[in-house]
Write a protein that holds these residues in place. Structure first.
Motif, PDB file in Angstrom:
ATOM      1  N   SER A  51      62.372  35.473  37.417  1.00  0.00           N
ATOM      2  CA  SER A  51      61.937  35.520  38.812  1.00  0.00           C
ATOM      3  C   SER A  51      60.417  35.475  38.884  1.00  0.00           C
ATOM      4  N   GLY A  52      59.892  34.837  39.959  1.00  0.00           N
ATOM      5  CA  GLY A  52      58.456  34.682  40.115  1.00  0.00           C
ATOM      6  C   GLY A  52      57.954  35.366  41.369  1.00  0.00           C
ATOM      7  N   PHE A  53      56.724  35.922  41.288  1.00  0.00           N
ATOM      8  CA  PHE A  53      56.151  36.704  42.370  1.00  0.00           C
ATOM      9  C   PHE A  53      54.711  36.251  42.600  1.00  0.00           C
ATOM     10  N   VAL A  54      54.398  35.917  43.846  1.00  0.00           N
ATOM     11  CA  VAL A  54      53.092  35.375  44.220  1.00  0.00           C
ATOM     12  C   VAL A  54      52.252  36.490  44.844  1.00  0.00           C
ATOM     13  N   LEU A  55      51.055  36.690  44.283  1.00  0.00           N
ATOM     14  CA  LEU A  55      50.151  37.735  44.751  1.00  0.00           C
ATOM     15  C   LEU A  55      48.761  37.159  44.965  1.00  0.00           C
ATOM     16  N   PRO A  56      47.901  37.880  45.681  1.00  0.00           N
ATOM     17  CA  PRO A  56      46.506  37.439  45.779  1.00  0.00           C
ATOM     18  C   PRO A  56      45.860  37.436  44.395  1.00  0.00           C
ATOM     19  N   PRO A  57      44.867  36.595  44.183  1.00  0.00           N
ATOM     20  CA  PRO A  57      44.248  36.522  42.852  1.00  0.00           C
ATOM     21  C   PRO A  57      43.396  37.755  42.574  1.00  0.00           C
ATOM     22  N   PRO A  58      43.244  38.126  41.309  1.00  0.00           N
ATOM     23  CA  PRO A  58      42.342  39.238  40.975  1.00  0.00           C
ATOM     24  C   PRO A  58      40.904  38.893  41.349  1.00  0.00           C
ATOM     25  N   PRO A  59      40.104  39.892  41.701  1.00  0.00           N
ATOM     26  CA  PRO A  59      38.694  39.641  42.017  1.00  0.00           C
ATOM     27  C   PRO A  59      37.982  38.960  40.847  1.00  0.00           C
ATOM     28  N   ALA A  60      37.130  38.015  41.162  1.00  0.00           N
ATOM     29  CA  ALA A  60      36.300  37.300  40.171  1.00  0.00           C
ATOM     30  C   ALA A  60      37.110  36.435  39.213  1.00  0.00           C
ATOM     31  N   SER A  61      38.396  36.205  39.517  1.00  0.00           N
ATOM     32  CA  SER A  61      39.204  35.356  38.642  1.00  0.00           C
ATOM     33  C   SER A  61      38.968  33.874  38.901  1.00  0.00           C
ATOM     34  N   ASP A  62      38.396  33.540  40.061  1.00  0.00           N
ATOM     35  CA  ASP A  62      38.195  32.148  40.470  1.00  0.00           C
ATOM     36  C   ASP A  62      39.518  31.393  40.504  1.00  0.00           C
ATOM     37  N   CYS A  63      40.578  32.091  40.913  1.00  0.00           N
ATOM     38  CA  CYS A  63      41.908  31.478  41.025  1.00  0.00           C
ATOM     39  C   CYS A  63      42.379  31.547  42.473  1.00  0.00           C
ATOM     40  N   ASP A  64      43.388  30.752  42.771  1.00  0.00           N
ATOM     41  CA  ASP A  64      43.952  30.714  44.118  1.00  0.00           C
ATOM     42  C   ASP A  64      45.041  31.748  44.320  1.00  0.00           C
ATOM     43  N   PHE A  65      45.785  32.065  43.255  1.00  0.00           N
ATOM     44  CA  PHE A  65      46.871  33.036  43.322  1.00  0.00           C
ATOM     45  C   PHE A  65      46.967  33.747  41.976  1.00  0.00           C
ATOM     46  N   GLU A  66      47.666  34.872  41.981  1.00  0.00           N
ATOM     47  CA  GLU A  66      48.200  35.457  40.758  1.00  0.00           C
ATOM     48  C   GLU A  66      49.710  35.334  40.802  1.00  0.00           C
ATOM     49  N   PHE A  67      50.321  34.912  39.707  1.00  0.00           N
ATOM     50  CA  PHE A  67      51.777  34.878  39.585  1.00  0.00           C
ATOM     51  C   PHE A  67      52.191  35.886  38.522  1.00  0.00           C
TER      52      PHE A  67
END
Length: 298
Positions: free
Chosen positions: A46-62
């Motif tokens: 199963s996959g879970f979409v979250l806001p990206p960690p600070p300073a990760s320069d990413c769009d999402f965290e999975f």
């Protein structure tokens, strides 16, 4: 707190194919226990979409869970989550960066069709290694898979990984692959000893067309077999390259899986080349939404 879970089937080769993955497109506020409960209730990765960690320069965290534990990376759930986010109008663009516990994953939308976005995700260059104790490990794998030594192809059994280590087991024919009936009770101990997260037996169907059939028997995910395993297919592509079964080009490699489970799947892999050498690969395939798939996780 309630979170909608939508079930997608990823790498689907036909209306009943693909590897199903429950996806929560907004998992902010879910605890680890909540996420694991989703995986347990479905019995699936199963996959879970979250806001990206600070300073990760990413769009999402999975994040990714199977019934028994959290995983650092899951290829088909990543592809499925991005396809679903595009369908929901939640992607900020066509070039994306995803933060996972295995590191940063690049993603892109190659095109959009009536069936939704054609998603590709990146994997790093694969590493291919010999088994820790070649003779003993080979004998145990043969015994656990219930085959004869002559059923093996000429290529060596090896561990390979782009994200998680899989054990590549080359077989002489697709018929041998389809007939496998492993002793599932022994796979976890074997994989633990050889440093693997699953056995990935395969047989080359058409070398010229770069079509290979495979099956995945995971170490300890809470179910005996996977219908499609993107991370394993990526690792296999680098194993095929190391064995001279494919050349270093951007031609598509098709890994077919899931037929034994009546869920036919096709995983599409293309090497990323820098100065003519593979620096990683792109991983993609068709996705479909299961009918009446929206449920609440809490």
């Amino acid at each position: 707190m309630g979170s909608d879970v939508q079930l997608v089937s990823v790498f689907a080769a036909g209306p009943h194919g693909g590897n199903p993955a429950p996806i929560v497109a907004d998992a902010a506020g879910m605890s680890d226990a909540d996420m694991q409960q989703v995986a347990r209730s479905f019995g699936l990765e199963s996959g879970f979409v979250l806001p990206p960690p600070p300073a990760s320069d990413c769009d999402f965290e999975f994040r990714f869970w199977v019934p028994n534990h959290e995983m650092s990376m899951c290829g088909h759930a990543t592809v499925g989550a991005l396809w679903l986010l595009d369908r929901l109008g939640k992607l900020p663009g066509d070039e994306l960066a995803i933060w996972t516990k295995s590191g940063r994953v690049e993603a892109r939308i190659r095109e959009r069709t009536e069936n939704g976005a054609a998603v590709e995700i990146s994997q790093p260059a694969g590493r291919v290694e010999a088994l820790p104790d070649v003779d003993r490990d080979r004998a145990d794998i043969i015994d656990i898979l219930g085959i004869q030594p002559d059923d093996l192809a000429s290529q060596p059994i090896r561990n390979a990984a782009t994200s998680r280590v899989k054990t590549l087991v080359p077989l002489k024919s697709v018929a041998i692959l389809d007939s496998l009936n492993p002793d599932f009770t022994r796979i976890e101990d074997l994989c633990e000893r050889i440093g693997s997260t699953g056995l990935y037996p395969y047989a080359v169907f058409d070398k010229d067309a770069r079509i290979v059939d495979a099956r995945q028997f995971p170490k300890s995910s809470g179910y005996p077999e996977d219908a499609a395993t993107g991370i394993a297919a990526s690792a296999l592509s680098f194993g095929l390259l190391a064995d001279g079964m494919v050349e270093a080009s951007e031609r598509r490699i098709t890994i077919r899986q899931g037929r034994a489970m009546q869920r036919p799947s096709e995983i599409l892999v293309r090497f990323r080349l820098e100065d003519g050498r593979p620096s990683g690969c792109w991983l993609g395939g068709a996705v479909r939404l299961e009918e009446d798939s929206v449920t609440s996780s809490m």
